[in-house]
Each structure stands twice: as structure tokens, then as C-alpha cells.
Design an enzyme around this catalytic site. Structure first.
Site, short mmCIF file in Angstrom:
data_model
loop_
_atom_site.label_atom_id
_atom_site.label_comp_id
_atom_site.label_asym_id
_atom_site.label_seq_id
_atom_site.Cartn_x
_atom_site.Cartn_y
_atom_site.Cartn_z
N ASP A 185 -2.80 2.55 -6.16
CA ASP A 185 -1.80 2.63 -5.09
C ASP A 185 -1.72 1.41 -4.18
O ASP A 185 -1.01 1.45 -3.17
CB ASP A 185 -2.06 3.87 -4.24
CG ASP A 185 -3.42 3.85 -3.55
OD1 ASP A 185 -4.29 3.08 -3.98
OD2 ASP A 185 -3.60 4.62 -2.58
N GLU A 186 -2.39 0.32 -4.52
CA GLU A 186 -2.25 -0.87 -3.68
C GLU A 186 -2.50 -2.14 -4.49
O GLU A 186 -3.20 -2.13 -5.50
CB GLU A 186 -3.20 -0.81 -2.48
CG GLU A 186 -4.67 -0.78 -2.82
CD GLU A 186 -5.56 -0.83 -1.58
OE1 GLU A 186 -5.28 -1.62 -0.65
OE2 GLU A 186 -6.57 -0.09 -1.56
N ASP B 117 0.86 -1.19 0.00
CA ASP B 117 0.00 0.00 0.00
C ASP B 117 0.89 1.23 0.00
O ASP B 117 1.68 1.45 0.93
CB ASP B 117 -0.90 -0.02 1.24
CG ASP B 117 -2.03 1.00 1.16
OD1 ASP B 117 -2.20 1.60 0.10
OD2 ASP B 117 -2.72 1.17 2.17
#
Length: 360
Positions: free
Chosen positions: A108-109, A14
Site C-alpha cells: 500500500d505504499e 500511501d
């Protein structure tokens, strides 16, 4: 603890305050300052906040007005999604140096299954450290990681030592880890359910584990069985490298609230055109059109219609959305409109994943 949770090594990566961190990297004058990506002092909603802004209680999904009230020094930054996608692609290329079993959740993860990996490294913990180091040196951003035997525990663990940290929860520590955890930290248990659990005397994982499956299903419906399983470390969902979106959407927040369906109809045409562009880029079509209306009081309403055939054309999207718009009178002035398409032709695709056991 079930043997089923001992079969995999899952990493959840993350990125730390991703959008805001990209802006601070590209514009050094904003480093160390409270910034919000998206929104403004008078309109809009915050998409992301830097850690400096979070200290003042600024959060994603907060109105720009409230964010500025919380932090008078807040700097609002216009989102640059093409830039975020560019950085995200660089990060994903790093992931694929270790495994092809990568399931992105957003820009983003992502989950990585490194049970078997391209480096032949038996330690998921060391792999996560190496990936985070490479992201920092090759991209210039920090990331946090959670490492465990399933996606659920890895997801929770990645939040444990944020920012720029990681936590490993090996098989024999999964149950103790979940038992001591506040119920609000359980991924998938939102604010409303948390308050309901508090009313039932469930404050920690240990409290949840003390309840029978029948009790949880009686008071929490179908989700009760899910809660019963996860608190025992049972979550068998595989990492899906070809994760298929269930819907594709486009939406727009207006500079001024709109009160007339005629003005909204004009905006729908533009949104339908933007959605068509996304659909055609990925060769996707669907049957269910949903109109999203967010009113000036921030309440949201959705209206849907399922067609007997697949569509991706802006004309048909706009025609169906317009029909939904006039389905009933508007409750308030409108600040946001969106069109999404679901029941997609991509849902027939399947991915087969084979996973083996190695020492953690």
C-alpha cells in the site's frame, strides 16, 4: 541546508486504510462502518482498521479482544491478500506510467523518483495530484501523497493531510518544516526513543537540531548521527526500483494456544511448506533460518541459526526450525509460530540510479 537535498523530486504515495478500504469497496454494505481486517473477538491481531474504527482507537497490531472492547460495533473481516495484491499491482502500473524509479515499501505504499519522468512534467506536485486522481477513478480508492527532495521528508509529508490529501515540502521549506514538527512525527523515531528524547528536552525538530552530533551519538549511539543529519534535511538514500527483500517469512496464529513442542512441530511442517512455496516462486534461497515464537502474553522470542550453504527446501527449513524449537524450553503457551529465511542469495544484486536536478 546542504545542496545534496536539492537534487531530487521524490513522491511518497500511501494508500488510505488500504486493506479496510478494499473490503469496503468490494462490500458496499460495510461502507461507513467500523471494520477491522484480521483478528476476531476472541483471538488474533488486527492487520488494518477503517477510519470509522480508528475513531474508537482501533489500530493495526492491536489484539482483536482489545479492538472489540474499544469498539463494540466493530466488524471483523477475514484478510484476502490475493485481492490486495491484485489491487496493488493495478496501482503500481499507474506509477510506472510516470517513472520506472518506483520503490514499493509494501502493498500500500511506495516511493517514486520523478526528477525525470515519462510525462516531461516539471512539477512533482502536479504529478502526485494526477496519480491520486487516477487511483481514485481507475481503482476506486483514495491515496495520500508527500512530495519533497528526499524519501525521509516525503514520507513524513504523506501523513500530513491524510486521508485523501497531499503536502509538498519544497527545498527552501524543508528546514522550517522539520523544525516545527513534533519529534514523535519523525519517521524512524519510535515510541521508546521519543520518550528518551523528551527526557533530554527534545520535543520538536528545532530542539533536536540544537543538539550537537557528539551529544546525540553519546546519548543515542550510532543512531545519533542519523538524527543529526535528518533534522537538517540530509537523507541521500536513492529510490531503489529493484528493492531487494532482506528476508522471506511465513507464520501462523493458532486458534488456541499450544503448550506442547510436539503439536508445534506439526505446525512447523506446514509453515515450512508455505515458506518453500514463496521462496521457489521468486527463485530465492538463504542461509539464516529464524524461528519466531509469540507467547500467550504477547511477548516474542526469536532463535536463529546460520547454515554454511543456501537452502530453500521445506525439509531443511523444517529440520532447522525444529532444532531451534527444542533449543530451550518454552516460557509460556504459544499463540504464533513463524519461520523466516535471511542472508539471501538476492543480496548480491545491485541497482545503479542516476539522478539529475530540475526546478522543483
Amino acid at each position: 541546508m546542504s545542496d545534496e537535498i536539492n537534487t531530487r523530486k521524490i513522491i511518497h504515495i500511501d494508500m488510505d486504510a488500504f486493506y479496510a478500504s478494499v473490503e469496503q469497496m468490494d462490500f458496499p454494505e460495510w461502507k461507513g462502518k467500523p471494520i477491522a481486517v484480521g483478528g476476531s473477538e476472541t483471538r488474533g491481531v488486527v492487520s488494518a482498521a477503517s477510519y470509522e474504527a480508528r475513531k474508537y482507537g482501533v489500530r493495526s497490531a492491536m489484539s482483536g479482544i482489545q479492538a472489540k472492547r474499544n469498539c463494540p460495533e466493530l466488524i471483523f473481516v477475514k484478510p484476502r491478500f490475493e485481492r490486495y495484491k491484485e489491487i496493488s499491482n493495478k496501482i503500481r502500473r499507474i506509477f510506472h506510467d510516470y517513472t520506472d524509479l518506483v520503490e514499493p515499501l509494501s502493498l500500500d505504499e511506495a516511493y517514486l523518483d520523478v526528477t525525470q519522468n515519462k510525462k516531461g512534467n516539471p512539477s512533482a506536485t502536479l504529478i502526485a495530484q494526477e496519480i491520486r486522481h487516477r487511483i481514485a477513478s481507475e481503482v476506486g480508492l483514495t491515496a495520500s501523497a508527500g512530495i519533497s527532495v528526499n524519501k525521509f521528508v516525503a514520507k513524513i509529508a504523506s501523513d500530513y493531510n491524510k486521508p485523501n490529501g497531499q503536502k509538498t515540502v519544497p527545498p527552501d521549506e524543508v528546514i522550517p518544516f522539520l523544525e516545527q514538527l513534533d519529534i514523535s512525527k519523525f519517521y524512524g523515531i519510535g515510541k521508546v526513543t521519543t520518550q528518551k528524547m523528551y527526557q533530554h528536552g527534545i520535543f520538536t525538530g528545532k530542539d533536536l537540531k540544537a543538539k550537537t552530533k557528539d551529544y546525540l551519538e553519546q546519548h543515542f549511539g550510532k543512531s545519533g548521527g542519523f538524527y543529526y543529519a535528518i533534522v537538517r534535511g540530509i537523507h541521500n538514500s536513492a529510490v531503489k526500483p529493484n528493492r531487494i527483500s532482506k528476508s522471506v517469512a511465513a507464520e501462523h496464529t493458532f486458534h488456541e494456544n499450544l503448550t506442547s513442542e510436539i503439536f508445534l512441530q506439526e505446525r512447523l511442517e506446514r509453515i515450512a511448506a508455505a515458506l518453500e512455496k514463496r521462496l521457489k516462486k521468486h527463485h530465492i534461497s538463504g542461509k539464516t533460518v529464524t524461528l519466531k515464537i509469540k507467547y500467550s502474553d504477547f511477548t516474542t522470542q526469536t532463535r536463529s541459526k546460520t547454515l554454511p550453504y543456501f537452502i530453500a527446501d521445506k525439509g531443511l527449513l523444517n529440520e532447522t526450525a525444529r532444532e531451534l524449537l527444542y533449543q530451550e524450553r518454552l516460557k509460556e503457551s504459544v499463540r504464533l509460530l513463524g519461520i523466516s529465511l535471511s542472508n539471501l542469495n538476492t543480496e548480491i544484486k545491485k541497482t545503479v540510479v542516476v539522478q539529475l536536478r530540475f526546478d522543483f
